[in-house]
Design a protein around this motif. Structure first.
Motif, PDB file in Angstrom:
ATOM      1  N   MET A   1       5.692  -0.760 -10.478  1.00 41.84           N
ATOM      2  CA  MET A   1       5.667  -2.196 -10.694  1.00 41.84           C
ATOM      3  C   MET A   1       5.243  -2.896  -9.402  1.00 41.84           C
ATOM      4  N   ILE A   2       4.214  -3.711  -9.489  1.00 42.26           N
ATOM      5  CA  ILE A   2       3.788  -4.531  -8.358  1.00 42.26           C
ATOM      6  C   ILE A   2       4.317  -5.939  -8.589  1.00 42.26           C
ATOM      7  N   ARG A   3       5.174  -6.380  -7.700  1.00 43.41           N
ATOM      8  CA  ARG A   3       5.870  -7.658  -7.909  1.00 43.41           C
ATOM      9  C   ARG A   3       4.985  -8.859  -7.604  1.00 43.41           C
ATOM     10  N   ASP A   4       4.091  -8.716  -6.621  1.00 40.84           N
ATOM     11  CA  ASP A   4       3.213  -9.822  -6.223  1.00 40.84           C
ATOM     12  C   ASP A   4       1.879  -9.212  -5.813  1.00 40.84           C
ATOM     13  N   ALA A   5       0.865  -9.385  -6.664  1.00 39.04           N
ATOM     14  CA  ALA A   5      -0.427  -8.733  -6.436  1.00 39.04           C
ATOM     15  C   ALA A   5      -1.068  -9.180  -5.126  1.00 39.04           C
ATOM     16  N   ALA A   6      -0.938 -10.446  -4.791  1.00 34.08           N
ATOM     17  CA  ALA A   6      -1.549 -10.954  -3.553  1.00 34.08           C
ATOM     18  C   ALA A   6      -0.875 -10.349  -2.324  1.00 34.08           C
ATOM     19  N   THR A   7       0.450 -10.258  -2.362  1.00 31.68           N
ATOM     20  CA  THR A   7       1.180  -9.664  -1.237  1.00 31.68           C
ATOM     21  C   THR A   7       0.827  -8.196  -1.080  1.00 31.68           C
ATOM     22  N   GLN A   8       0.737  -7.484  -2.198  1.00 29.51           N
ATOM     23  CA  GLN A   8       0.386  -6.070  -2.124  1.00 29.51           C
ATOM     24  C   GLN A   8      -1.034  -5.884  -1.610  1.00 29.51           C
ATOM     25  N   ALA A   9      -1.956  -6.714  -2.024  1.00 26.33           N
ATOM     26  CA  ALA A   9      -3.338  -6.611  -1.547  1.00 26.33           C
ATOM     27  C   ALA A   9      -3.402  -6.844  -0.044  1.00 26.33           C
ATOM     28  N   ALA A  10      -2.668  -7.828   0.449  1.00 29.00           N
ATOM     29  CA  ALA A  10      -2.641  -8.099   1.889  1.00 29.00           C
ATOM     30  C   ALA A  10      -2.010  -6.934   2.641  1.00 29.00           C
ATOM     31  N   ARG A  11      -0.962  -6.344   2.054  1.00 34.61           N
ATOM     32  CA  ARG A  11      -0.303  -5.203   2.683  1.00 34.61           C
ATOM     33  C   ARG A  11      -1.262  -4.009   2.789  1.00 34.61           C
ATOM     34  N   LEU A  12      -2.033  -3.776   1.753  1.00 33.10           N
ATOM     35  CA  LEU A  12      -2.976  -2.657   1.772  1.00 33.10           C
ATOM     36  C   LEU A  12      -4.126  -2.914   2.742  1.00 33.10           C
ATOM     37  N   ASP A  13      -4.591  -4.148   2.829  1.00 33.37           N
ATOM     38  CA  ASP A  13      -5.634  -4.480   3.802  1.00 33.37           C
ATOM     39  C   ASP A  13      -5.135  -4.237   5.228  1.00 33.37           C
ATOM     40  N   ALA A  14      -3.905  -4.646   5.496  1.00 34.67           N
ATOM     41  CA  ALA A  14      -3.328  -4.429   6.828  1.00 34.67           C
ATOM     42  C   ALA A  14      -3.196  -2.943   7.117  1.00 34.67           C
ATOM     43  N   GLY A  60      14.470  -3.742   5.590  1.00 31.76           N
ATOM     44  CA  GLY A  60      13.311  -2.960   5.184  1.00 31.76           C
ATOM     45  C   GLY A  60      12.333  -3.761   4.338  1.00 31.76           C
ATOM     46  N   LEU A  61      11.303  -3.059   3.845  1.00 32.80           N
ATOM     47  CA  LEU A  61      10.323  -3.707   2.978  1.00 32.80           C
ATOM     48  C   LEU A  61      10.769  -3.731   1.521  1.00 32.80           C
ATOM     49  N   GLY A  62      11.625  -2.774   1.142  1.00 23.78           N
ATOM     50  CA  GLY A  62      12.139  -2.750  -0.224  1.00 23.78           C
ATOM     51  C   GLY A  62      11.063  -2.604  -1.274  1.00 23.78           C
ATOM     52  N   LEU A  63      10.070  -1.733  -1.042  1.00 25.69           N
ATOM     53  CA  LEU A  63       8.958  -1.601  -1.975  1.00 25.69           C
ATOM     54  C   LEU A  63       9.368  -0.902  -3.260  1.00 25.69           C
ATOM     55  N   THR A  64       8.721  -1.262  -4.347  1.00 30.24           N
ATOM     56  CA  THR A  64       8.848  -0.497  -5.584  1.00 30.24           C
ATOM     57  C   THR A  64       8.092   0.816  -5.409  1.00 30.24           C
ATOM     58  N   MET A  65       8.283   1.745  -6.341  1.00 21.77           N
ATOM     59  CA  MET A  65       7.594   3.027  -6.234  1.00 21.77           C
ATOM     60  C   MET A  65       6.083   2.852  -6.372  1.00 21.77           C
ATOM     61  N   GLU A  66       5.638   1.956  -7.257  1.00 27.30           N
ATOM     62  CA  GLU A  66       4.197   1.736  -7.395  1.00 27.30           C
ATOM     63  C   GLU A  66       3.608   1.134  -6.130  1.00 27.30           C
ATOM     64  N   GLU A  67       4.321   0.187  -5.529  1.00 28.30           N
ATOM     65  CA  GLU A  67       3.844  -0.397  -4.275  1.00 28.30           C
ATOM     66  C   GLU A  67       3.796   0.654  -3.175  1.00 28.30           C
ATOM     67  N   GLU A  68       4.806   1.493  -3.143  1.00 26.78           N
ATOM     68  CA  GLU A  68       4.855   2.540  -2.130  1.00 26.78           C
ATOM     69  C   GLU A  68       3.742   3.557  -2.328  1.00 26.78           C
ATOM     70  N   ALA A 297      -0.433   9.970  -9.520  1.00 31.74           N
ATOM     71  CA  ALA A 297       0.571   9.376  -8.640  1.00 31.74           C
ATOM     72  C   ALA A 297       0.894   7.947  -9.050  1.00 31.74           C
ATOM     73  N   LEU A 298      -0.125   7.154  -9.345  1.00 34.43           N
ATOM     74  CA  LEU A 298       0.109   5.757  -9.702  1.00 34.43           C
ATOM     75  C   LEU A 298       0.790   5.613 -11.067  1.00 34.43           C
ATOM     76  N   GLU A 299       0.347   6.403 -12.031  1.00 35.20           N
ATOM     77  CA  GLU A 299       0.950   6.297 -13.363  1.00 35.20           C
ATOM     78  C   GLU A 299       2.420   6.700 -13.334  1.00 35.20           C
ATOM     79  N   LEU A 300       2.737   7.787 -12.625  1.00 32.04           N
ATOM     80  CA  LEU A 300       4.120   8.238 -12.578  1.00 32.04           C
ATOM     81  C   LEU A 300       4.977   7.345 -11.702  1.00 32.04           C
ATOM     82  N   ALA A 301       4.374   6.703 -10.702  1.00 27.34           N
ATOM     83  CA  ALA A 301       5.122   5.722  -9.911  1.00 27.34           C
ATOM     84  C   ALA A 301       5.572   4.571 -10.805  1.00 27.34           C
ATOM     85  N   ARG A 302       4.686   4.120 -11.685  1.00 23.66           N
ATOM     86  CA  ARG A 302       5.066   3.057 -12.630  1.00 23.66           C
ATOM     87  C   ARG A 302       6.186   3.540 -13.553  1.00 23.66           C
TER      88      ARG A 302
END
Length: 377
Positions: A1-14, A60-68, A297-302
């Motif tokens: 589960m990605i809680r905030d798509a914009a935040t996750q996109a920025a995190r991946l860019d970083a 911590g960052l408290g990421l979901t499994m999909e975000e991680e 990995a992504l499907e099972l993370a969800r």
């Protein structure tokens, strides 16, 4: 589960910038010195990577499994020794505290682990207890209001720089139900960290044995109920297996990029290697396996996020991704030929590094057992 798509996109860019600008350029130095450069460690801390899975309330960052998993796909494009250093903080040690620790234990350890001020060690394996963790012999005997721990742990990642030890020791009878978990300060008298051991790969993530010479710890060091230590440790295996599956997919993509660049630049028989059908076939097979591992990995993370993940599926993901990674590393070295075999090349370094992932956190043979048992009900 990605809680905030914009935040996750920025995190991946970083994370991509971190990998390309800091981590990859420091790989060769880390391998040569068997120590993570301080500027790389500082960058990992600045990005919050020591606290990936630790809740925000504990720093911590408290990421979901999909975000991680998405983050591991990016961070997998660099040496896996980096992950070995930071992931233990939010992995085994922190997860046991989060599941069963008291408020006092959480307040003492989790903030330091989340920011990287403390480096965690997970002390489980012994000379005769690797895959068969339930056979461990380190003992924890009652000593007044506390415990007296004696034994030797092997292959402890981060042992030379440990700031916190999560130790599995036998407090009761034989088998898994006799094992308890203890959160221990490595400065406690009687703890001896032996010199770091030389390894084939994963250099920079230092490993050493730790000897407990009748170490007396307070009663408050026990995490969870007596006899539940191994149960607590195994409860987090699904998460670790998906973590490694995503990391392996990222590593495959890095290796494929190395192979593609070499195939385009190197000329043989009057034309680029990339135009040789045999070379294209090696890379095409690698692309297919990398894509399969990424999707898995992504499907099972969800599935883990929504509570539908089956243990056998997580084991299958770790099995497939790490075994496929070994095949990809071998193909890409073949594409490079003699140049890839020379010490100092990125492919040679990664070839050594990735071999451990088929052993780490459950060998491929153990994963096959888990998958088979799931299949048979």
């Amino acid at each position: 589960m990605i809680r905030d798509a914009a935040t996750q996109a920025a995190r991946l860019d970083a994370a991509r910038s971190l990998v390309e600008d800091i981590l990859i350029p420091a790989e060769a130095r880390m391998d040569a010195e068997d120590r993570m450069p301080e500027h790389a460690r500082a960058a990992l801390r600045a990005h919050g990577l020591f606290g990936i899975s630790i809740p925000e309330a504990q720093g911590g960052l408290g990421l979901t499994m999909e975000e991680e998993a998405g983050l591991m796909l990016v961070l997998g494009r660099t040496a896996p020794a980096y992950r070995a250093v930071y992931a233990l903080n939010s992995g085994g040690a922190a997860q046991i505290l989060l599941r069963a620790g008291t408020d006092v234990q959480k307040d003492r350890w989790l903030p330091g682990l989340a920011c990287g001020d403390l480096v965690a060690c997970f002390c489980l394996s012994e000379a005769e207890a690797g895959s068969d963790a339930a056979s461990l012999q380190t003992t924890a005997l009652r000593a007044g209001d506390g415990w007296r721990i004696a034994g030797r742990k092997r292959w402890v990642t981060n042992a030379p720089e440990a700031g916190m030890l999560m130790v599995m020791a036998r407090s009761g009878g034989p088998g898994a139900r006799g094992i308890s978990a203890f959160a221990i300060d490595p400065a406690t008298p009687g703890i001896e960290v032996l010199p770091a051991q030389a390894k084939m790969g994963m250099r920079g993530a230092q490993v050493a044995d730790i000897v407990f010479h009748d170490v007396v710890v307070p009663g408050g060091a026990l995490v969870g109920a007596e006899g539940e230590g191994l149960k607590l440790a195994l409860a987090g295996l699904d998460k670790v297996r998906l973590h490694l599956a995503a990391l392996s997919a990222g590593l495959m993509e890095r290796l494929i990029d190395e192979g593609r660049r070499h195939a385009l630049a190197r000329r043989q028989f009057g034309k680029p290697l990339a135009e040789q059908p045999a070379i294209g076939a090696l890379l095409a097979d690698s692309v297919a396996e990398a894509l399969a591992a990424r999707c898995m990995a992504l499907e099972l993370a969800r599935a883990r996020d929504d509570g539908t993940l089956r243990p056998a599926d997580a084991a299958a993901a770790k099995l497939f991704a790490t075994e496929a990674l070994g095949r990809v590393a071998d193909r890409v070295l073949q594409v490079h030929g003699g140049e890839g075999y020379m010490v100092g090349s990125a492919v040679e370094r990664l070839y050594r590094d990735v071999r451990l992932l088929r052993i780490l956190d459950g060998t491929s043979e153990i994963q096959r057992m888990v998958v088979a048992r799931g299949l048979m009900g």
